[in-house]
Write a protein that holds these residues in place. Structure first.
Motif, PDB file in Angstrom:
ATOM      1  N   VAL A   7       0.845  -1.196   0.000  1.00 40.43           N
ATOM      2  CA  VAL A   7       0.000   0.000   0.000  1.00 40.43           C
ATOM      3  C   VAL A   7       0.880   1.245   0.000  1.00 40.43           C
ATOM      4  O   VAL A   7       1.744   1.409   0.873  1.00 40.43           O
ATOM      5  N   GLN A  11      -2.151   6.016  -0.864  1.00 42.46           N
ATOM      6  CA  GLN A  11      -3.313   5.171  -0.587  1.00 42.46           C
ATOM      7  C   GLN A  11      -3.621   5.137   0.909  1.00 42.46           C
ATOM      8  O   GLN A  11      -4.778   5.177   1.314  1.00 42.46           O
ATOM      9  N   LEU A 123     -12.324  -3.462   3.556  1.00 37.30           N
ATOM     10  CA  LEU A 123     -11.397  -4.053   2.598  1.00 37.30           C
ATOM     11  C   LEU A 123     -11.235  -5.541   2.867  1.00 37.30           C
ATOM     12  O   LEU A 123     -11.188  -6.361   1.940  1.00 37.30           O
ATOM     13  N   MET A 311      -8.949  -1.449  -3.536  1.00 37.46           N
ATOM     14  CA  MET A 311      -8.057  -0.585  -2.766  1.00 37.46           C
ATOM     15  C   MET A 311      -8.014   0.820  -3.345  1.00 37.46           C
ATOM     16  O   MET A 311      -8.069   1.815  -2.610  1.00 37.46           O
TER      17      MET A 311
END
Length: 388
Positions: A7, A11, A123, A311
Motif C-alpha cells: 500500500v 493510498q 477491505l 483498494m
C-alpha cells in the motif's frame, strides 16, 4: 517476509478519509434476510472482532470446498447414480454455506454495534468476498457434475458460468469506483439461497435430481445457466450502467474523464482474454484435463486483480493500467499454446497455480498488517494498538 509494503503512502492517506456508502434495494435482503440477521447478531458476544466473523465464514467456505474436492476432484462423482459423494457432505455444504452467508451479512452490523467500523474491515470483507465468489461456484459444480455424454455440464460451460459470476462482481466495484456508492447486487442473496437449496435438495433426494429433465427437455442446470446469463445481461449490467449514468447527470461522478472511468476494467478484461486464449488454444486441452485446478487459478487471479481495484476505489487513487500478474500469465499462455511446454503443460499449470495462490495470500496478509498498523487497530481484536 510479511512486512512487504504493497500500500502506497498516498493510498494510506486516502484510507484515512474513506467513508462507506451502500444501497440495498433487494426485496429478498430487505424484507426477509435482514430481519433474520438482526436477530442472529444479538447472540454474538460484544468482545468478538467483526473481522473474526468475516474470516470464520471464509474458512468455512474454504474447508467445504476442499472437502468436496477430496470426494470429487475432477467433477465426475455426481455423474453416476447414486453419486459417489456421501450424503452428509451435501448437508454439511448447506450448513457451511448458510453459516458463511450469515457471518458475511452480520459482520458489518457487528462492527457498527461495537463501534469498530473501519476501512480495514470493509477491505477485509470485500477482499475475501472477491475470492469466495469463485469458491462458491467451484463447489456448486460438483453438484451438477461435468458432462458425461448424457447429463452434466461441459467444462467450457463451467468456465463461462464462472466468468459471468466474476464479471458481475467486478461490475459492482467498478460501479462504486465511479459513483462512490456500493449498490449491493441482487444476485448475491439470491445465489446464496439457491446454493443452500441445491445442497439440501441433493442431500435429501440425491444427485439423480440433476440427471432428469425438468421442463421441455431442459435440466435444472440448464435453467440455472439461462437465468444467470439473463440476469447478468438484462438486469445486473444494465443497472450498473444506469447508476453510473445517473451519477453523471447529477454531476456526482468521482471520475470526470472516460479514460479514468474505464481504467479499472483494463486488467480484468485482459486477464480473461489471456485465460480464454489458453482455454481455447491449449494443445493438451488443459481445461478438460485439469478443470478444478484451472478454475481455481482463474478465481485466485481474479481476486488479486479486483482487490487492487477495491483498494484504489477506497483510497481514491488511480489503479495501475496493467496488473503485474498479466505479464507472467502472458508468458505461460504463450508457452502453452505455442507447444513449447508440450506434455509439461499440466505440471506448469500446477506450479503456476501454487505460486499465484501463495502470492495472493502474501498480498492479503501484508496489506492487512500494513493497514492495521497505519490505522492503529488489530485485525482480529477490538483492542487498540499501543503507539510505539
Amino acid at each position: 517476509m510479511w512486512r512487504w509494503r504493497y500500500v502506497s503512502g498516498r493510498q494510506l492517506h486516502g484510507f484515512r478519509h474513506y467513508k462507506y456508502s451502500a444501497v440495498d434495494t433487494n426485496p429478498l435482503s430487505v424484507y426477509i434476510m435482514q430481519p433474520i440477521w438482526n436477530k442472529i447478531i444479538k447472540i454474538v458476544p460484544l468482545w468478538i472482532a467483526p473481522n473474526l466473523l468475516t474470516f470464520s465464514g471464509f474458512v468455512m467456505i474454504l474447508f467445504n470446498y476442499f472437502l468436496i474436492s477430496f470426494y470429487d476432484w475432477d467433477y465426475t462423482a455426481s455423474g453416476t447414480s447414486p453419486g459417489l459423494v456421501p450424503t452428509w457432505v451435501w448437508l454439511f455444504s448447506a450448513f457451511t454455506t448458510f453459516c458463511a452467508y450469515a457471518l458475511d451479512s452480520i459482520d458489518g452490523k457487528h462492527a457498527r454495534r461495537t463501534q469498530s467500523s473501519s476501512p480495514l474491515g470493509e477491505l477485509f470483507d470485500h477482499g475475501l468476498d472477491s475470492w469466495a465468489t469463485s469458491i462458491f461456484v467451484l463447489s456448486f459444480f460438483s453438484v451438477c457434475s461435468r458432462d458425461n455424454g448424457k447429463t452434466g455440464v461441459s467444462v467450457y460451460t463451467m468456465y463461462i458460468y464462472l466468468s459471468i459470476v466474476l464479471f458481475n462482481f467486478m461490475c459492482s466495484h467498478w460501479e462504486k469506483y465511479n459513483t462512490g456508492v456500493l449498490f449491493l447486487p441482487w444476485g448475491y442473496d439470491i445465489s446464496q439461497v439457491v446454493l443452500i437449496a441445491a445442497y439440501l435438495l441433493t442431500g435429501t433426494v440425491g444427485v439423480e435430481v440433476w440427471q432428469k429433465p425438468l421442463l421441455f427437455g431442459y435440466y435444472i442446470t440448464d435453467v440455472l445457466v439461462i437465468l444467470l446469463i439473463g440476469f447478468s445481461l438484462f438486469l445486473s449490467f444494465p443497472q450498473t450502467l444506469y447508476n453510473i449514468h445517473r451519477a453523471h447527470l447529477k454531476k456526482t461522478l468521482k471520475n470526470d474523464s472516460l479514460y479514468e472511468g474505464l481504467l479499472p476494467l483494463v486488467s480484468p478484461v485482459l486477464l480473461f482474454i489471456l485465460l480464454t486464449v489458453w482455454v481455447v488454444l491449449s494443445p493438451n486441452n488443459i481445461l478438460a484435463k485439469q478443470p478444478r485446478l484451472f478454475l481455481w487459478m482463474v478465481g485466485v487471479a481474479f481476486s488479486n486483480v479486483i482487490c487492487k481495484v477495491i483498494m484504489c476505489q477506497m483510497s481514491s487513487t488511480r489503479p495501475e493500467l496493467f496488473h503485474w500478474f498479466l505479464f507472467p500469465l502472458a508468458l505461460v499462455v504463450y508457452a502453452a499454446v505455442s507447444g513449447l511446454l508440450g506434455s509439461m503443460e499440466e505440471a506448469v499449470l500446477g506450479v503456476f497455480t501454487a505460486l499465484l495462490t501463495a502470492a495472493h495470500v502474501h498480498y492479503g496478509v501484508c496489506v492487512g498488517r500494513q493497514l492495521s498498523e497505519h490505522l492503529n487497530i488489530y485485525i482480529f481484536s477490538l483492542k487498540k494498538r499501543v503507539q510505539e
